[in-house]
Design a protein around this motif. Structure first.
Motif, PDB file in Angstrom:
ATOM      1  N   ALA A  72       0.820  -1.217   0.000  1.00 46.89           N
ATOM      2  CA  ALA A  72       0.000   0.000   0.000  1.00 46.89           C
ATOM      3  C   ALA A  72       0.858   1.273   0.000  1.00 46.89           C
ATOM      4  O   ALA A  72       0.655   2.156  -0.852  1.00 46.89           O
ATOM      5  CB  ALA A  72      -0.962  -0.019   1.183  1.00 46.89           C
ATOM      6  N   PRO A  73       1.848   1.429   0.907  1.00 44.33           N
ATOM      7  CA  PRO A  73       2.694   2.619   0.854  1.00 44.33           C
ATOM      8  C   PRO A  73       3.566   2.677  -0.396  1.00 44.33           C
ATOM      9  O   PRO A  73       3.955   3.756  -0.833  1.00 44.33           O
ATOM     10  CB  PRO A  73       3.577   2.500   2.106  1.00 44.33           C
ATOM     11  CG  PRO A  73       2.961   1.465   2.960  1.00 44.33           C
ATOM     12  CD  PRO A  73       2.135   0.600   2.078  1.00 44.33           C
ATOM     13  N   ALA A  74       3.880   1.511  -0.967  1.00 47.56           N
ATOM     14  CA  ALA A  74       4.728   1.485  -2.158  1.00 47.56           C
ATOM     15  C   ALA A  74       4.021   2.134  -3.345  1.00 47.56           C
ATOM     16  O   ALA A  74       4.624   2.879  -4.116  1.00 47.56           O
ATOM     17  CB  ALA A  74       5.114   0.043  -2.494  1.00 47.56           C
ATOM     18  N   PHE A  75       2.731   1.838  -3.495  1.00 47.60           N
ATOM     19  CA  PHE A  75       1.991   2.333  -4.658  1.00 47.60           C
ATOM     20  C   PHE A  75       1.076   3.510  -4.325  1.00 47.60           C
ATOM     21  O   PHE A  75       0.622   4.205  -5.228  1.00 47.60           O
ATOM     22  CB  PHE A  75       1.140   1.201  -5.248  1.00 47.60           C
ATOM     23  CG  PHE A  75       1.955   0.091  -5.841  1.00 47.60           C
ATOM     24  CD1 PHE A  75       2.671   0.282  -7.007  1.00 47.60           C
ATOM     25  CD2 PHE A  75       2.020  -1.147  -5.223  1.00 47.60           C
ATOM     26  CE1 PHE A  75       3.424  -0.740  -7.560  1.00 47.60           C
ATOM     27  CE2 PHE A  75       2.771  -2.176  -5.766  1.00 47.60           C
ATOM     28  CZ  PHE A  75       3.479  -1.976  -6.937  1.00 47.60           C
ATOM     29  N   TRP A 133      20.376   3.669  -0.786  1.00 51.12           N
ATOM     30  CA  TRP A 133      20.465   3.496   0.667  1.00 51.12           C
ATOM     31  C   TRP A 133      19.096   3.379   1.327  1.00 51.12           C
ATOM     32  O   TRP A 133      18.945   2.705   2.342  1.00 51.12           O
ATOM     33  CB  TRP A 133      21.289   4.620   1.294  1.00 51.12           C
ATOM     34  CG  TRP A 133      22.754   4.444   1.017  1.00 51.12           C
ATOM     35  CD1 TRP A 133      23.550   5.199   0.213  1.00 51.12           C
ATOM     36  CD2 TRP A 133      23.574   3.376   1.503  1.00 51.12           C
ATOM     37  NE1 TRP A 133      24.816   4.691   0.176  1.00 51.12           N
ATOM     38  CE2 TRP A 133      24.865   3.565   0.969  1.00 51.12           C
ATOM     39  CE3 TRP A 133      23.351   2.290   2.344  1.00 51.12           C
ATOM     40  CZ2 TRP A 133      25.928   2.712   1.238  1.00 51.12           C
ATOM     41  CZ3 TRP A 133      24.410   1.424   2.622  1.00 51.12           C
ATOM     42  CH2 TRP A 133      25.676   1.643   2.079  1.00 51.12           C
ATOM     43  N   MET A 134      18.070   3.982   0.722  1.00 46.42           N
ATOM     44  CA  MET A 134      16.717   3.769   1.229  1.00 46.42           C
ATOM     45  C   MET A 134      16.265   2.334   0.950  1.00 46.42           C
ATOM     46  O   MET A 134      15.543   1.738   1.752  1.00 46.42           O
ATOM     47  CB  MET A 134      15.746   4.762   0.581  1.00 46.42           C
ATOM     48  CG  MET A 134      15.858   6.171   1.123  1.00 46.42           C
ATOM     49  SD  MET A 134      15.510   6.286   2.916  1.00 46.42           S
ATOM     50  CE  MET A 134      13.741   5.957   2.937  1.00 46.42           C
ATOM     51  N   THR A 135      16.708   1.772  -0.166  1.00 47.43           N
ATOM     52  CA  THR A 135      16.390   0.372  -0.474  1.00 47.43           C
ATOM     53  C   THR A 135      17.043  -0.559   0.544  1.00 47.43           C
ATOM     54  O   THR A 135      16.420  -1.518   1.023  1.00 47.43           O
ATOM     55  CB  THR A 135      16.850   0.005  -1.897  1.00 47.43           C
ATOM     56  OG1 THR A 135      16.171   0.845  -2.842  1.00 47.43           O
ATOM     57  CG2 THR A 135      16.544  -1.462  -2.214  1.00 47.43           C
ATOM     58  N   ILE A 136      18.301  -0.277   0.902  1.00 48.14           N
ATOM     59  CA  ILE A 136      18.981  -1.076   1.928  1.00 48.14           C
ATOM     60  C   ILE A 136      18.230  -0.968   3.260  1.00 48.14           C
ATOM     61  O   ILE A 136      18.060  -1.959   3.977  1.00 48.14           O
ATOM     62  CB  ILE A 136      20.446  -0.615   2.101  1.00 48.14           C
ATOM     63  CG1 ILE A 136      21.228  -0.797   0.797  1.00 48.14           C
ATOM     64  CG2 ILE A 136      21.124  -1.383   3.246  1.00 48.14           C
ATOM     65  CD1 ILE A 136      21.307  -2.225   0.311  1.00 48.14           C
ATOM     66  N   ARG A 137      17.774   0.233   3.589  1.00 51.57           N
ATOM     67  CA  ARG A 137      16.993   0.427   4.820  1.00 51.57           C
ATOM     68  C   ARG A 137      15.729  -0.432   4.790  1.00 51.57           C
ATOM     69  O   ARG A 137      15.375  -1.088   5.770  1.00 51.57           O
ATOM     70  CB  ARG A 137      16.600   1.901   4.977  1.00 51.57           C
ATOM     71  CG  ARG A 137      17.663   2.775   5.624  1.00 51.57           C
ATOM     72  CD  ARG A 137      17.237   4.225   5.596  1.00 51.57           C
ATOM     73  NE  ARG A 137      15.978   4.438   6.296  1.00 51.57           N
ATOM     74  CZ  ARG A 137      15.872   4.596   7.607  1.00 51.57           C
ATOM     75  NH1 ARG A 137      16.950   4.560   8.374  1.00 51.57           N
ATOM     76  NH2 ARG A 137      14.705   4.808   8.169  1.00 51.57           N
ATOM     77  N   LEU A 160      10.120   4.401  -4.444  1.00 54.57           N
ATOM     78  CA  LEU A 160       9.419   3.227  -4.966  1.00 54.57           C
ATOM     79  C   LEU A 160      10.273   1.956  -5.000  1.00 54.57           C
ATOM     80  O   LEU A 160       9.799   0.895  -4.581  1.00 54.57           O
ATOM     81  CB  LEU A 160       8.864   3.528  -6.366  1.00 54.57           C
ATOM     82  CG  LEU A 160       8.018   2.434  -7.015  1.00 54.57           C
ATOM     83  CD1 LEU A 160       6.787   2.123  -6.168  1.00 54.57           C
ATOM     84  CD2 LEU A 160       7.600   2.845  -8.424  1.00 54.57           C
ATOM     85  N   PRO A 161      11.543   1.996  -5.472  1.00 54.25           N
ATOM     86  CA  PRO A 161      12.339   0.754  -5.514  1.00 54.25           C
ATOM     87  C   PRO A 161      12.477   0.090  -4.149  1.00 54.25           C
ATOM     88  O   PRO A 161      12.315  -1.125  -4.022  1.00 54.25           O
ATOM     89  CB  PRO A 161      13.706   1.214  -6.047  1.00 54.25           C
ATOM     90  CG  PRO A 161      13.422   2.460  -6.806  1.00 54.25           C
ATOM     91  CD  PRO A 161      12.300   3.123  -6.077  1.00 54.25           C
ATOM     92  N   GLY A 162      12.761   0.884  -3.123  1.00 51.19           N
ATOM     93  CA  GLY A 162      12.895   0.329  -1.780  1.00 51.19           C
ATOM     94  C   GLY A 162      11.596  -0.285  -1.286  1.00 51.19           C
ATOM     95  O   GLY A 162      11.599  -1.361  -0.680  1.00 51.19           O
ATOM     96  N   SER A 163      10.479   0.404  -1.558  1.00 52.47           N
ATOM     97  CA  SER A 163       9.178  -0.117  -1.133  1.00 52.47           C
ATOM     98  C   SER A 163       8.856  -1.425  -1.834  1.00 52.47           C
ATOM     99  O   SER A 163       8.337  -2.362  -1.214  1.00 52.47           O
ATOM    100  CB  SER A 163       8.083   0.921  -1.426  1.00 52.47           C
ATOM    101  OG  SER A 163       8.324   2.119  -0.745  1.00 52.47           O
ATOM    102  N   LEU A 164       9.170  -1.506  -3.122  1.00 52.70           N
ATOM    103  CA  LEU A 164       8.899  -2.733  -3.873  1.00 52.70           C
ATOM    104  C   LEU A 164       9.773  -3.886  -3.388  1.00 52.70           C
ATOM    105  O   LEU A 164       9.298  -5.019  -3.221  1.00 52.70           O
ATOM    106  CB  LEU A 164       9.134  -2.491  -5.372  1.00 52.70           C
ATOM    107  CG  LEU A 164       8.114  -1.590  -6.079  1.00 52.70           C
ATOM    108  CD1 LEU A 164       8.535  -1.350  -7.515  1.00 52.70           C
ATOM    109  CD2 LEU A 164       6.728  -2.212  -6.021  1.00 52.70           C
ATOM    110  N   VAL A 165      11.053  -3.588  -3.155  1.00 56.58           N
ATOM    111  CA  VAL A 165      11.965  -4.628  -2.651  1.00 56.58           C
ATOM    112  C   VAL A 165      11.505  -5.108  -1.274  1.00 56.58           C
ATOM    113  O   VAL A 165      11.540  -6.310  -0.973  1.00 56.58           O
ATOM    114  CB  VAL A 165      13.414  -4.093  -2.593  1.00 56.58           C
ATOM    115  CG1 VAL A 165      14.317  -5.076  -1.845  1.00 56.58           C
ATOM    116  CG2 VAL A 165      13.953  -3.877  -4.001  1.00 56.58           C
ATOM    117  N   MET A 166      11.049  -4.185  -0.436  1.00 59.39           N
ATOM    118  CA  MET A 166      10.559  -4.547   0.884  1.00 59.39           C
ATOM    119  C   MET A 166       9.338  -5.454   0.771  1.00 59.39           C
ATOM    120  O   MET A 166       9.216  -6.448   1.496  1.00 59.39           O
ATOM    121  CB  MET A 166      10.201  -3.284   1.671  1.00 59.39           C
ATOM    122  CG  MET A 166       9.734  -3.549   3.096  1.00 59.39           C
ATOM    123  SD  MET A 166       9.641  -2.047   4.123  1.00 59.39           S
ATOM    124  CE  MET A 166       8.380  -1.109   3.268  1.00 59.39           C
TER     125      MET A 166
END
Length: 482
Positions: A149-152, A363-367, A308-314
């Motif tokens: 939900a937060p990703a999109f 770095w947000m994706t790593i987080r 978006l990339p970090g949210s999707l990876v998460m």
């Protein structure tokens, strides 16, 4: 073979039912922000009034969380879930016909009340309806709905509001809500922990007052001023009523919120770590948009693309973590996740004016990977240590603490950012030769660095706590097998 297939079918139907409601509830809290200018224009309203569509929603969500355990035990979690889904869908429809901004804010707050019931209820149902050996995987799918939900949400909200108007932000909830209700009626089993229970009216009133005052004070403290009479008054009322509520609930045989769950050390430890992860999560989602938009002058859409990339990876990592949990247990996943949070937050504490979007996104994706590794294992490590009949109260406590931590984090981080930015700007002004715009941007950047450094220190506090979860690993495995 037939039994196994039937169980598998039942598992996925229950997950589907839970997924729809949780996704809709959280999606609605992430699509509104980007449409603020449209609301302000269409209703000719001030930003402070429009912001209550978010503030009021989140406040209501946190306020009702403590009562989920009581109503779930009294009515059954299936009935509570269907009731809250129906309410959320109804108020979504009413939002589309709002004739002024005040009415729209009221309907949004009522949406928040229903959302505050949905989230802990869906979490509780994982532990009441799913077999113990599949609960970790089920919770990872529950987490997936929370993360998608937060990703999109921001991107979807911007697109819908831009092309179809603000009403489309609420209309989208109607088909999702109706499908969720239909699936819940058909697929969820009926389970009620207790047949009868006395309603603790004084406890209900005091927990509403304490939650409202404390969350509101933390949410608005930076704007009101932390030493202002309004902030101090709200905090004092909230703290005093909270103390009364805790003492009352511990003394009652049938409490509104069963605080005895804190006697389970494993659960208490997991709640503390969960709060640390929540604070870390909010530091990034709060600071990065400010850095990109207010300092680097990027657009809201570009900011959403960076995140978006970090949210999707998460989101993708969540089911994988659920599978790994059954093999490794919670300790290594939580420790690995917190270490990734520490490293990535340390790197972001060195962010500069020249930082590229690629750097921030990486770095947000790593987080987010760190959060995905730690979030579900922490929740399951604590919840699985609680007896089934108390799972609703444990879920209520967990979500109540998370909401309060979120409000506290944003309030403190906002105040710290303002104070440190002003301090750095004064230092930069003392040295001649720089333009006013550069001083402002550089001062804010250094303030962002300081807040990220604070968030990293908070993460470090959680490291020794993870070792307390390792002590009972053998027992946890034995329980999951039995």
């Amino acid at each position: 073979m037939e039994t196994k297939t039937a169980k598998s079918t039942s598992f996925w139907l229950i997950i589907l039912s839970i997924f729809f409601g949780n996704f809709m509830s959280i999606l609605s809290s992430t699509t509104i922000n980007v449409a603020f200018p449209i609301f302000m224009k269409d209703f000719q309203a001030e930003l402070g009034v429009v912001q209550w569509m978010i503030t009021g929603f989140l406040l209501a969500t946190g306020v009702v969380a403590p009562v989920v355990g009581y109503f779930g035990d009294r009515w059954s979690y299936k009935r509570l879930y269907i009731f809250s889904l129906s309410g959320f869908t109804l108020f979504s429809a009413l939002c589309t016909v709002a004739w002024n901004i005040e009415v729209l804010v009221f309907f949004r707050i009522m949406q928040g009340v229903c959302s505050g019931l949905i989230i802990p209820t869906t979490m509780t149902m994982v532990y009441q309806f799913i077999e113990k050996d599949r609960q970790a995987f089920a919770l990872s799918l529950w987490s997936l709905s929370s993360m998608l939900a937060p990703a999109f949400g921001p991107t979807l909200g911007g697109w819908l509001a831009g092309y179809f108007g603000w009403r489309s932000l609420f209309l989208i909830n109607l088909p999702i809500g109706l499908i969720a209700i239909a699936v819940a009626l058909k697929c969820l089993p009926y389970y009620r922990a207790s047949q009868s229970k006395t309603f603790d009216l004084p406890g209900f009133v005091t927990v509403i007052i304490s939650s409202s005052c404390i969350i509101l004070a933390f949410s608005e403290g930076n704007g009101w001023g932390w030493t202002s009479g309004k902030t101090i008054t709200f905090l004092l009322i909230g703290i005093l009523t909270l103390i009364y509520f805790i003492r009352r609930e511990l003394a009652l045989k049938e409490p509104l919120l069963n605080l005895s769950v804190f006697r389970t050390k494993r659960f208490t430890c997991s709640v503390i770590i969960n709060c640390v992860i929540t604070a870390s999560l909010y530091s990034g989602t709060f600071l990065i948009p400010i850095f990109l938009q207010d300092i680097q002058q990027s657009t809201a859409f570009n900011t959403a693309l960076v995140l978006l990339p970090g949210s999707l990876v998460m989101a993708v990592s969540s089911p994988i973590v659920g599978k790994l949990y059954s093999r490794t247990g919670p300790f290594w996943l939580i420790l690995g996740g917190i270490i990734l949070l520490i490293v990535s937050t340390w790197e972001l504490s060195h962010i500069t004016l020249e930082a590229t979007h690629m750097y921030v996104a990486f770095w947000m994706t790593i987080r987010y990977i760190g959060i995905a590794l730690a979030f579900m294992p922490v929740m399951n490590a604590g919840m699985s240590a609680i007896a089934k009949e108390k799972s609703g109260h444990a879920s209520s406590v967990t979500n109540w603490m998370r909401q309060a931590t979120g409000a506290l984090s944003i309030g403190i981080f906002s105040s710290l950012l303002t104070a440190r930015s002003v301090s750095h700007q004064k230092e930069l002004t003392a040295g001649a030769g720089a333009s006013a715009q550069f001083i402002k941007e550089q001062g804010m950047t250094l303030g962002v660095q300081d807040v990220f450094l604070t968030a990293m220190i908070i993460c470090i506090v959680a490291v020794p706590l993870t070792f307390l979860l390792k002590e009972r690993r053998k027992e946890a495995v034995r329980q999951s097998v039995s």
